[in-house]
Structure formats: C-alpha cells, structure tokens
Motif scaffolding. Structure first.
Motif, PDB file in Angstrom:
ATOM      1  N   LEU A 107       0.841  -1.197   0.000  1.00  0.00           N
ATOM      2  CA  LEU A 107       0.000   0.000   0.000  1.00  0.00           C
ATOM      3  C   LEU A 107       0.877   1.248   0.000  1.00  0.00           C
ATOM      4  CD1 LEU A 107      -2.972   0.999   0.298  1.00  0.00           C
ATOM      5  CD2 LEU A 107      -2.524   1.167   2.749  1.00  0.00           C
TER       6      LEU A 107
ATOM      7  N   ARG B 233       0.764   5.726  -0.263  1.00  0.00           N
ATOM      8  CA  ARG B 233       0.012   6.972  -0.255  1.00  0.00           C
ATOM      9  C   ARG B 233      -0.240   7.428  -1.687  1.00  0.00           C
ATOM     10  NH1 ARG B 233      -2.782  11.028   2.652  1.00  0.00           N
ATOM     11  NH2 ARG B 233      -2.510  12.973   1.554  1.00  0.00           N
TER      12      ARG B 233
ATOM     13  N   VAL C   4      -5.372   6.672  -2.108  1.00  0.00           N
ATOM     14  CA  VAL C   4      -5.168   6.265  -0.722  1.00  0.00           C
ATOM     15  C   VAL C   4      -4.735   7.472   0.103  1.00  0.00           C
ATOM     16  CG1 VAL C   4      -3.784   4.844   0.835  1.00  0.00           C
ATOM     17  CG2 VAL C   4      -4.585   3.895  -1.340  1.00  0.00           C
TER      18      VAL C   4
ATOM     19  N   LEU D 149      -4.766   4.832   6.511  1.00  0.00           N
ATOM     20  CA  LEU D 149      -4.913   3.439   6.929  1.00  0.00           C
ATOM     21  C   LEU D 149      -5.074   3.448   8.440  1.00  0.00           C
ATOM     22  CD1 LEU D 149      -4.820   0.388   6.364  1.00  0.00           C
ATOM     23  CD2 LEU D 149      -2.324   0.513   6.642  1.00  0.00           C
TER      24      LEU D 149
ATOM     25  N   VAL E  11      -8.599   0.908   4.868  1.00  0.00           N
ATOM     26  CA  VAL E  11      -7.884   1.850   4.013  1.00  0.00           C
ATOM     27  C   VAL E  11      -8.877   2.885   3.515  1.00  0.00           C
ATOM     28  CG1 VAL E  11      -8.199   0.364   1.976  1.00  0.00           C
ATOM     29  CG2 VAL E  11      -6.429   2.117   1.958  1.00  0.00           C
ATOM     30  N   THR E  12      -8.509   4.153   3.591  1.00  0.00           N
ATOM     31  CA  THR E  12      -9.406   5.242   3.211  1.00  0.00           C
ATOM     32  C   THR E  12      -9.029   5.748   1.826  1.00  0.00           C
ATOM     33  OG1 THR E  12      -9.678   5.914   5.515  1.00  0.00           O
ATOM     34  CG2 THR E  12     -10.302   7.514   3.826  1.00  0.00           C
ATOM     35  N   LEU E  13     -10.027   5.830   0.945  1.00  0.00           N
ATOM     36  CA  LEU E  13      -9.836   6.329  -0.419  1.00  0.00           C
ATOM     37  C   LEU E  13     -10.553   7.665  -0.555  1.00  0.00           C
ATOM     38  CD1 LEU E  13     -10.483   3.077  -2.525  1.00  0.00           C
ATOM     39  CD2 LEU E  13      -8.357   3.868  -1.464  1.00  0.00           C
TER      40      LEU E  13
ATOM     41  N   THR F 137     -14.423  10.915   0.982  1.00  0.00           N
ATOM     42  CA  THR F 137     -13.648   9.761   1.434  1.00  0.00           C
ATOM     43  C   THR F 137     -14.572   8.600   1.800  1.00  0.00           C
ATOM     44  OG1 THR F 137     -13.618  10.581   3.707  1.00  0.00           O
ATOM     45  CG2 THR F 137     -11.762  11.189   2.288  1.00  0.00           C
TER      46      THR F 137
ATOM     47  N   PHE G 180      -8.898  -3.330   4.719  1.00  0.00           N
ATOM     48  CA  PHE G 180      -7.554  -3.459   4.158  1.00  0.00           C
ATOM     49  C   PHE G 180      -7.327  -4.846   3.555  1.00  0.00           C
ATOM     50  CE2 PHE G 180      -3.114  -4.764   4.868  1.00  0.00           C
ATOM     51  CZ  PHE G 180      -2.452  -3.822   4.087  1.00  0.00           C
TER      52      PHE G 180
ATOM     53  N   VAL H 264       1.047   6.226   5.343  1.00  0.00           N
ATOM     54  CA  VAL H 264       0.146   6.655   4.270  1.00  0.00           C
ATOM     55  C   VAL H 264      -0.844   7.705   4.739  1.00  0.00           C
ATOM     56  CG1 VAL H 264       0.321   4.466   3.064  1.00  0.00           C
ATOM     57  CG2 VAL H 264      -1.495   4.791   4.729  1.00  0.00           C
TER      58      VAL H 264
END
Length: 310
Positions: free
Chosen positions: A28, A30, A45, A48, A53-55, A62, A67, A87
């Motif tokens: 993963l 950033r 990304v 985390l 995991v945040t998109l 967001t 994950f 990240v």
C-alpha cells in the motif's frame, strides 16, 4: 512391483489452488489510486486506520474499505500488503494544494508529494508545482478545444499548470466553428491559438478542417493538433474503467450512447451521457490515467501558446 497403474495420490499436494489465478499483492502506498470492484468507488489512498484503508475521490469525498479486501489497480485485481512508509496525513504537513477550477468545470486534481522527488509537489500533469504562487493574468493567446468534455479533462490534468502560465482554454462547440472563431479572434504572433481536435486521422472531417485552417490566412499563428480517438472519452485508459479496451461501437449507434450501453449505464437522455462522463472523469487522477496520444498533443499546445517572443 513398483508400477502404480493409478498414478500418485490426486489429493496430495496443493490441489485446491490448481487452476485458480493468483491475485498479486502490492504494498500500500500513499496516493495509490484504487477501485473497490463491488461498489465501483475509486480514489487515492489517504489513510490506513483500524484495519481500513481510506480512499479519497476527485471531489474530496472519502470512504473506508477493509484493508484485507481486493481492489482494482490499473484494471488488475490485487490485494494490499503492509505499507513501507506512512500513508496517513501528517498533522505537520500542509494539506494538498487545490486549484480553483474554471467556473462551471471541475477543478484541477490536487497536487501530491512524492518521496522520490524529495517531497516536492507535483501537479496532475506530472510537472513540479509552483507553490504559493497566484495565477497569472491571462495571456492574449488561447487554447481551444472542441467541447465541454475536452475542456474538463484538460482542466482536470493541466489546470494548475495553465493558471501558472496564464493560459485560458475555450470551447469551440465543434470543429466546424473553428474558421469563424479564428476570423473573430484574428490571431497574430502575440495572440496565438492552439487547437485540440478529436479524431484527427487521415481522411476524417476533422483533418480536412485542420488542413484548411493551417493553409489559410491565420495558419502562421495557429497550431492544430489532435488525437486519433473518436472522442476524448477514449483518451482515458480503459483499465481505469475495468476494461481491457474501449469497445467498438457500430456506426449505426451514437458512439457515447453505445459506450454507456456496453457499460450497463443509462443512456436514454443527455443527462445520462453527462453523468457517464463524470464517472469516467472521476477515474482520472493524473496524466498516468491518460493515453500518450493525448498527453503529447496538449503539452505541444501549451508550449506553442507560451513561446516567448524572439
């Protein structure tokens, strides 16, 4: 007797994995652009935390996903490995610079920092960002594109660069109007016009218009370039939509409507087409999401209209 007429034990070994395609694991990172295959949500990304995991999508919204799930990365199904660097956003770090878009258009994608560049900001076009600089007063020269979708895509990827250079992008509402627009604009050495045209291939209507302009009285101060795609939609890499390639649409079907139908999207009204384009545009984060046939042409136009006087 050593011969075993039935061979080895069929249940021995890793028999369960035979014929099953292995999903690649990637660390993963950033700003890695991922898509959740179930919901279609795509974004960069930005964090985390607590096993999620945040998109962040291009509008700044967001959404968190497990994950341990599977994601699409450049159209390939992958799983995520532990990141090799943090990240999440650092409290001491400045937030990404967000450019103000042209009225009525989505703003340029935010600039991002890359460790390989010593932490310097890069714009969506890949250029180093000029931080803390106000947009320049507009130059007299212009870049002209065929329509709204072309203008929005140029703004999304090159908007920050264009504001630094003071370049304005205008819509032609069709290449058919180019001659009349040039007659009104009256280009000169100090008022150049760069034009981006769709489907600029030998024998096309667009190529005939371009040839006529370049041979005409404004030709010395006008540059017409184009990409080979039927529409600027095709300049977005198909993998960003989970496709191996853009589908071929019969001539009897309006192209954008046919694309929407192929993707299973509504296509009955113009509003459906507009929403479809926003979904496609939403998959574009940086120049890496576009085909090189478009990238080179836009860079060529920017150089042409910003060339200093001799």
């Amino acid at each position: 007797m050593d011969d075993d007429r039935y061979g080895s034990d069929v249940l021995s070994g890793d028999w369960r994995s035979k014929g099953v395609k292995k999903v690649r694991q990637v660390p993963l990172e950033r700003d890695m652009v991922l898509e959740d295959p179930d919901s279609g949500w795509a974004g960069a990304v930005v964090g985390l935390e607590a096993g999620n995991v945040t998109l962040e999508d291009w509008k700044g919204r967001t959404r968190a996903f497990p994950f341990t799930g599977q994601f699409l990365l450049e159209g390939e199904l992958v799983t995520l490995g532990r990141p090799q660097a943090p990240v999440g956003r650092s409290a001491a770090a400045a937030p990404p610079a967000r450019s103000v878009g042209t009225a009525g258009r989505p703003g340029a994608a935010p600039a991002v920092r890359h460790a390989s560049d010593g932490g310097r900001l890069r714009t969506a076009s890949g250029s180093f960002a000029v931080e803390q600089q106000r947009a320049r007063v507009a130059l007299p020269s212009r870049i002209m594109v065929e329509g709204k979708h072309d203008a929005e895509l140029v703004e999304k990827v090159w908007g920050a660069d264009l504001r630094v250079e003071g370049v304005v992008v205008e819509e032609l509402s069709g290449v058919d109007n180019l001659a009349d627009v040039l007659e009104e604009f009256r280009p000169t050495r100090d008022r150049r016009v760069g034009v981006l045209v769709d489907h600029l291939v030998p024998g096309s209507k667009e190529s005939r218009f371009a040839d006529a302009v370049m041979r005409g009285k404004w030709g010395a101060h006008v540059l017409v370039v184009g990409h080979p795609f039927v529409d600027v939609w095709q300049s977005v890499k198909p993998s960003r939509l989970g496709l191996q390639a853009w589908p071929t649409i019969p001539r009897s079907i309006e192209w954008k409507k046919g694309i929407c139908q192929h993707l299973g999207w509504p296509a009955e009204e113009q509003a459906d087409i507009a929403r479809a384009w926003q979904r496609i545009l939403g998959q574009v984060r940086t120049f890496a999401d576009l085909e090189p046939q478009l990238l080179g042409r836009v860079e060529e136009l920017i150089d042409f209209v910003t060339e200093p006087r001799a």
